[in-house]
Design a protein around this motif. Structure first.
Motif, PDB file in Angstrom:
ATOM      1  N   LEU A   1       0.839  -1.205   0.000  1.00 31.72           N
ATOM      2  CA  LEU A   1       0.000   0.000   0.000  1.00 31.72           C
ATOM      3  C   LEU A   1       0.869   1.248   0.000  1.00 31.72           C
ATOM      4  O   LEU A   1       0.672   2.159  -0.822  1.00 31.72           O
ATOM      5  N   VAL A   2       1.827   1.312   0.927  1.00 33.91           N
ATOM      6  CA  VAL A   2       2.720   2.476   1.023  1.00 33.91           C
ATOM      7  C   VAL A   2       3.497   2.645  -0.281  1.00 33.91           C
ATOM      8  O   VAL A   2       3.590   3.746  -0.828  1.00 33.91           O
ATOM      9  N   PHE A   3       4.057   1.561  -0.788  1.00 38.33           N
ATOM     10  CA  PHE A   3       4.880   1.614  -1.996  1.00 38.33           C
ATOM     11  C   PHE A   3       4.094   2.178  -3.183  1.00 38.33           C
ATOM     12  O   PHE A   3       4.533   3.117  -3.848  1.00 38.33           O
ATOM     13  N   VAL A   4       2.916   1.622  -3.423  1.00 36.84           N
ATOM     14  CA  VAL A   4       2.130   2.008  -4.604  1.00 36.84           C
ATOM     15  C   VAL A   4       1.524   3.403  -4.445  1.00 36.84           C
ATOM     16  O   VAL A   4       1.564   4.225  -5.369  1.00 36.84           O
TER      17      VAL A   4
ATOM     18  N   ARG B   1       2.062  12.046  -9.700  1.00 40.44           N
ATOM     19  CA  ARG B   1       0.995  12.987 -10.066  1.00 40.44           C
ATOM     20  C   ARG B   1       1.223  14.387  -9.490  1.00 40.44           C
ATOM     21  O   ARG B   1       0.493  15.323  -9.824  1.00 40.44           O
ATOM     22  N   HIS B   2       2.210  14.514  -8.616  1.00 39.35           N
ATOM     23  CA  HIS B   2       2.450  15.803  -7.954  1.00 39.35           C
ATOM     24  C   HIS B   2       2.899  16.860  -8.958  1.00 39.35           C
ATOM     25  O   HIS B   2       3.758  16.610  -9.799  1.00 39.35           O
TER      26      HIS B   2
ATOM     27  N   MET C   1      -2.246   3.736 -15.113  1.00 41.93           N
ATOM     28  CA  MET C   1      -2.078   2.360 -14.627  1.00 41.93           C
ATOM     29  C   MET C   1      -1.685   2.358 -13.149  1.00 41.93           C
ATOM     30  O   MET C   1      -2.221   1.572 -12.356  1.00 41.93           O
ATOM     31  N   VAL C   2      -0.747   3.238 -12.772  1.00 40.41           N
ATOM     32  CA  VAL C   2      -0.323   3.339 -11.372  1.00 40.41           C
ATOM     33  C   VAL C   2      -1.493   3.775 -10.496  1.00 40.41           C
ATOM     34  O   VAL C   2      -1.686   3.262  -9.393  1.00 40.41           O
TER      35      VAL C   2
END
Length: 402
Positions: A56-59, A67-68, A168-169
């Protein structure tokens, strides 16, 4: 059956957790041997949380960073400042309380086979090596400093990637978030198993001999949670802090108390941050970072148990040394997650400040393990709930200034 499940799911999660908690206590006190199978639900729940948390943290961090956009502030500087301030004041609370209510111990053996770090340099060195850990190894061992480092680097590299790759990410991030919600929905059954196991196997009788020590330790943690942290929050947002404080304690602290793992509570905190409407770009980084370095409860444990050893041996403590202990407990606490055994194994490091031998210090660690049923639970609840608290505080303070 379907209507029953729908009715159950319509009850708020906190109420369902309380129901699970009551059932677990009743079973442990009435038929502990017959219902011994109940404890497996707790192990499965914690296992599921620990399994989903690293990915969860990784993705989610990769998605947030990729996206930042330039110019979007994430408040991370303010959050890290809050983490440091909260941990330092927690250590200070532990030191002051230990002087006001001195505790002595009946030291017994019990921790000889453990190896504490030799000094603060070793603690910092462990954290630095965790940063450059192999990404696969970091995911396998839930090394969140390493996971964060690789996720941030990959996220930065993907900022120039095609929109289809970013989509996709994003889809993967959303899918993992859905799985997290499924796991959290099982919290009532999981906590029923955890509380059953805690009472049936450990009981509370073993803690009675250390009642005064527990009162000082847990009193400090409650004071930090209900007085110190609200004052910190008020100084930033300039309004009543208690609605936010109590929400974080209720929705994050309860599960952290029973899982006794900041790492396992990361998905719970992510879910709470989302419900509070916080900036995903911020909390996707600050929550796992907080699980590593925001350790107010650990600072209390280190300072209180160290001074209990000091009082037991009759060592005189002057004000400059007490101040050094506050700083040392705060810095050590921030590195606690990088050391096997957590905050307890950092007690010998703090004891060395007063010339206390390692043999005696490890006996204090043994006492820590005896009271760990409550000490570690309350410590984790304080640590983990304040991750969301300080993340929300920084964002609300930013909105107040805007």
């Amino acid at each position: 059956m379907k209507k029953l499940l729908l009715s159950w799911n319509n009850i708020s999660l906190v109420k369902r957790i309380i129901i699970g908690l009551i059932i677990g206590i009743v079973l442990a006190l009435t038929i502990p041997e017959t219902a011994s199978w109940v404890s497996i639900f707790g192990s499965l729940f914690v296992g599921a949380l620990k399994a989903v948390a690293p990915i969860l943290v990784f993705v989610i961090v990769i998605h947030a960073i990729s996206r930042h956009k330039k110019g979007n502030k994430t408040n991370l500087k303010s959050i890290i400042l809050l983490y440091a301030l909260g941990t330092f004041l927690a250590g200070l609370t532990g030191v002051i309380a230990s002087f006001l209510f001195p505790v002595t111990l009946s030291l017994t053996a019990g921790a000889e086979d453990l190896t504490p770090p030799s000094g603060i340099v070793e603690v910092i060195e462990t954290l630095l090596f965790n940063i450059v850990d192999n990404p696969i190894n970091a995911l396998l061992n839930a090394n969140y400093i390493g996971i964060l480092t690789w996720a941030i680097l990959i996220g930065i590299a993907l900022r120039s990637a095609a929109d289809t790759t970013k989509t996709m990410v994003e889809n993967l991030s959303n899918a993992i978030s859905v799985i997290v919600k499924w796991v959290i929905n099982l919290a009532p059954i999981g906590i029923m198993g955890l509380v059953f196991d805690a009472i049936a196997t450990s009981g509370l009788s073993a803690l009675l001999d250390y009642g005064k020590l527990l009162v000082v330790l847990l009193g400090c943690m409650l004071f930090v949670a209900l007085i110190v942290n609200p004052l910190i929050v008020f100084s930033f947002i300039r309004r009543n802090p208690y609605p936010l404080v109590l929400t974080c304690l209720k929705d994050s602290g309860i599960t952290a108390f029973f899982t006794r793992s900041s790492a396992a509570n990361i998905p719970v905190n992510m879910n709470l941050a989302e419900r509070l409407g916080l900036n995903k770009n911020t909390y996707s980084v600050s929550i796992p970072l907080g699980a590593t370095i925001n350790m107010a409860g650990a600072a209390v444990t280190i300072s209180v148990l160290t001074l209990a050893a000091v009082h037991t041996l009759g060592v005189e403590v002057d004000i400059p040394t007490a101040v050094i202990l506050v700083v040392l407990s705060a810095v050590s606490a921030a590195g606690a997650s990088g050391v096997a055994g957590g905050s307890l194994l950092l007690i010998p490091l703090a004891c060395s400040l007063f010339g206390i031998s390692n043999d005696v210090a490890m006996q204090v660690v043994g006492v820590g393990f005896i009271i760990g049923v409550l000490q570690d639970s309350c410590e984790t609840a304080l640590n983990s709930s304040s991750d969301v608290l300080f993340t929300a505080t920084a964002e609300y303070a930013k909105k107040e200034k805007a």
